[in-house]
Motif scaffolding. Structure first.
Motif, PDB file in Angstrom:
ATOM      1  N   LEU A 270       0.779  -1.102  -0.421  1.00  0.00           N
ATOM      2  CA  LEU A 270      -0.074   0.013  -0.021  1.00  0.00           C
ATOM      3  C   LEU A 270       0.805   0.949   0.095  1.00  0.00           C
ATOM      4  O   LEU A 270       1.755   0.932   0.784  1.00  0.00           O
ATOM      5  CB  LEU A 270      -1.214   0.206   0.984  1.00  0.00           C
ATOM      6  N   PRO A 271       0.568   2.279  -0.513  1.00  0.00           N
ATOM      7  CA  PRO A 271       1.067   3.784  -0.892  1.00  0.00           C
ATOM      8  C   PRO A 271       0.846   3.649   1.037  1.00  0.00           C
ATOM      9  O   PRO A 271      -0.228   4.210   1.742  1.00  0.00           O
ATOM     10  CB  PRO A 271       0.057   5.019  -1.301  1.00  0.00           C
TER      11      PRO A 271
ATOM     12  N   SER B 112      -2.561   6.278   2.225  1.00  0.00           N
ATOM     13  CA  SER B 112      -3.017   7.421   1.424  1.00  0.00           C
ATOM     14  C   SER B 112      -4.337   7.406   2.110  1.00  0.00           C
ATOM     15  O   SER B 112      -4.623   8.859   1.759  1.00  0.00           O
ATOM     16  CB  SER B 112      -2.273   7.303   0.047  1.00  0.00           C
ATOM     17  N   ARG B 113      -4.925   6.412   2.193  1.00  0.00           N
ATOM     18  CA  ARG B 113      -6.842   6.625   2.700  1.00  0.00           C
ATOM     19  C   ARG B 113      -6.995   7.173   4.062  1.00  0.00           C
ATOM     20  O   ARG B 113      -7.200   7.501   4.241  1.00  0.00           O
ATOM     21  CB  ARG B 113      -7.002   5.168   2.429  1.00  0.00           C
TER      22      ARG B 113
ATOM     23  N   VAL C 217      -2.498  13.494   4.758  1.00  0.00           N
ATOM     24  CA  VAL C 217      -1.762  13.598   3.652  1.00  0.00           C
ATOM     25  C   VAL C 217      -2.177  15.360   2.755  1.00  0.00           C
ATOM     26  O   VAL C 217      -0.845  16.018   3.168  1.00  0.00           O
ATOM     27  CB  VAL C 217      -1.269  12.822   2.926  1.00  0.00           C
TER      28      VAL C 217
END
Lengths: 224, 326
Positions: A53-54, A73-74, A119
């Motif tokens: 995952l990022p 990121s989520r 973010v």
């Protein structure tokens, strides 16, 4: 708590502390997985063919203190506060921007922390309900909510208070509302109708609205 | 939410170029996009964050209008004194939408591009031609109280939910775009939104790789500006019917009129014939009825939303009477 202890994101001890919440939530493995910081899952070994995952580095200044986080990121701002920093004062009600329980202040402006990604706020200042009191001295709005019984169950209260702080600032800056009669004048006077319209993004299921309005009026220096 | 990669755009051209890639999506305020991503109605694999681009200014234009950067927040646009004094209909429409928290986050461009609040579009277990082309429309025979009565097709009866766009339609706003080659384009708002037809998934005339940079308002037309929103509760609800009206009248005689409607169609609804029927006409019930007839020409209810026809007529009467009252 030392600043350095509190700002290490998923590795921070506070995220793994046993709290009433984690005791309740660790009843099943599935729930345990959902309560683990997501970045920790992302950084760990990946099973199957799923791509990693990022993971992103995010710097936030929360209630005056810098925090460095490593996040999927989520991660919404609300989840970053609650699940990664154990700042559980901001509540998750609807998680869709409809109830206002997650309201926090970004650079002094109120927003729904559930409908924004952490973010997106890299480098910005966040104020949550935990950042309002100075030691044992409650913020005037907190005092007013106690004095006017501005809650029953209390679940919406931190959102109501953060929202009201933002609302009073907006009003002082001369921002109008839908019920402002004359938009051409630079400032609108606060009235009961103005307060109710401006606070319509915060739902109280216990319907403590009259007392919430009274608490806000007291804080604004209006006769209650 | 499905996993996605995240990047911050350094320039509008870079942002435009990024959107050409399959699965890429621009994020600005994010209040609608993240809502839809949580429900997996939207499943982008790459988010391009444009929040740090310098597109958040409101500027005077040489012709006496305003140019609104795409990142100007709804609350800031509503509160701008120039907007309040010259474009009251826009300020009032913005303030009628969402909540203060959402308006602090939502942007001008994002407001234009927000998706319908049709229940079936939001529910991924139901057919929806807009979300999943070819799957059908569950709203046609479903709960369609909030749905369109004008400009519908057998494939989609969704409405556009924006209040801001309705006011901008009455003001003849123009949408400025840039593409990945850096070429700019100006799209009149009348040509910006599409009707559902056979392709309800295509909602605007924006091309892939084209992003909104600003909205310009021409100088304000003469007359009184009113935005009236009728909804299920007094605040924080979408319009069942809304009217943006700019009417110039004196002593009960109408000189010019512009009317745009929300809650009725897949795009802000404006009918030239309705406005013609008001020009140089006395401000009375007969005139207002003639205008309402023109607005509702071709209107069709689907059961749950039949009430919107009389509601539109009555709301228009009320607004016109208020403006022209002497």
């Amino acid at each position: 708590m030392d600043e350095h202890e509190s700002n290490k994101g998923p590795e921070t001890p506070s995220a793994f502390e046993v709290t009433r919440r984690t005791v309740i939530e660790t009843g099943t493995t599935a729930l345990l997985l959902t309560t683990l910081p997501r970045a920790a899952l992302a950084a760990g070994p990946v099973e199957g063919n799923e791509p990693p995952l990022p993971v992103l580095k995010v710097e936030l200044r929360i209630n005056g203190r810098p925090h460095s986080l490593t996040l999927d990121s989520r991660t919404t701002l609300l989840d970053a506060l609650r699940e990664h920093l154990a700042l559980t004062g901001s509540k998750k009600g609807c998680d869709h921007g409809q109830c206002g329980a997650c309201t926090v202040l970004i650079e002094g402006r109120r927003i729904n922390s559930c409908l924004t990604l952490a973010v997106m706020h890299d480098g910005q200042s966040v104020t949550t309900i935990e950042g309002l009191a100075e030691g044992d001295n409650l913020h005037p709005l907190q005092t007013a909510f106690v004095e006017h019984d501005g809650f029953q169950c209390g679940y919406c209260t931190s959102g109501q208070i953060c929202s009201a702080i933002g609302m009073l600032a907006e009003s002082q800056q001369g921002m109008p509302s839908y019920v402002t009669e004359d938009l051409t004048k630079p400032a609108a006077e606060l009235t009961d109708a103005e307060i109710r319209e401006r606070m319509s993004g915060n739902i109280c299921r216990c319907a403590a609205y009259p007392n919430i309005v009274a608490a806000i009026k007291q804080t604004a220096g209006m006769p209650t | 939410m499905k996993a996605f990669t995240y990047q911050r755009a350094d320039s509008t051209a870079q942002a435009a170029a990024a959107t050409v890639k399959p699965g890429a999506k621009i994020i600005a305020g994010g209040t609608n996009l993240l809502d839809l991503m949580k429900l997996q109605v939207e499943t982008p694999s790459n988010l391009v964050d444009i929040n740090r681009l310098p597109l958040d200014k409101i500027e005077e234009t040489p012709d006496g209008g305003l140019r609104i950067g795409t990142l100007v927040r709804n609350s800031d646009l509503a509160a701008d004194l120039r907007v309040r004094q010259r474009y009251g209909v826009l300020s009032r429409a913005l303030l009628a939408g969402a909540s203060a928290q959402l308006r602090n986050k939502a942007t001008t461009g994002g407001n234009l591009l927000q998706r319908t609040r049709c229940y079936y579009f939001y529910d991924i277990t139901k057919p929806c031609n807009k979300r999943s082309p070819g799957s059908g429309c569950a709203a046609l025979a479903g709960f369609n109280r909030i749905h369109a009565i004008l400009g519908t097709s057998e494939h989609c009866i969704a409405t556009h939910p924006s209040d801001m766009a309705v006011a901008m339609r009455a003001l003849d706003a123009k949408v400025e775009t840039v593409n990945r080659q850096g070429e700019t384009k100006v799209i009149p708002i009348a040509e910006f939104y599409r009707l559902p037809g056979n392709t309800p998934e295509i909602e605007t005339s924006l091309k892939p790789g084209e992003i909104i940079t600003a909205v310009t308002l021409p100088p304000p037309p003469p007359g009184v500006q009113v935005y009236r929103k009728v909804r299920d509760r007094a605040s924080y609800a979408f319009a069942l019917v809304s009217v943006a009206a700019i009417v110039d009248s004196t002593r009960g005689q109408i000189r010019s009129a512009r009317l745009a409607f929300g809650g009725l169609a897949h795009r802000p609804w404006r009918v030239a014939q309705a406005e013609h029927r008001l020009v140089n006409a006395p401000a009375n019930t007969t005139t207002f009825n003639a205008a309402a007839n023109a607005v509702l020409e071709g209107a069709r209810g689907f059961g749950g939303n039949d009430f919107k026809m009389p509601l539109t007529r009555r709301t228009l009467h009320s607004v016109l009477a208020e403006i022209t009252w002497t």
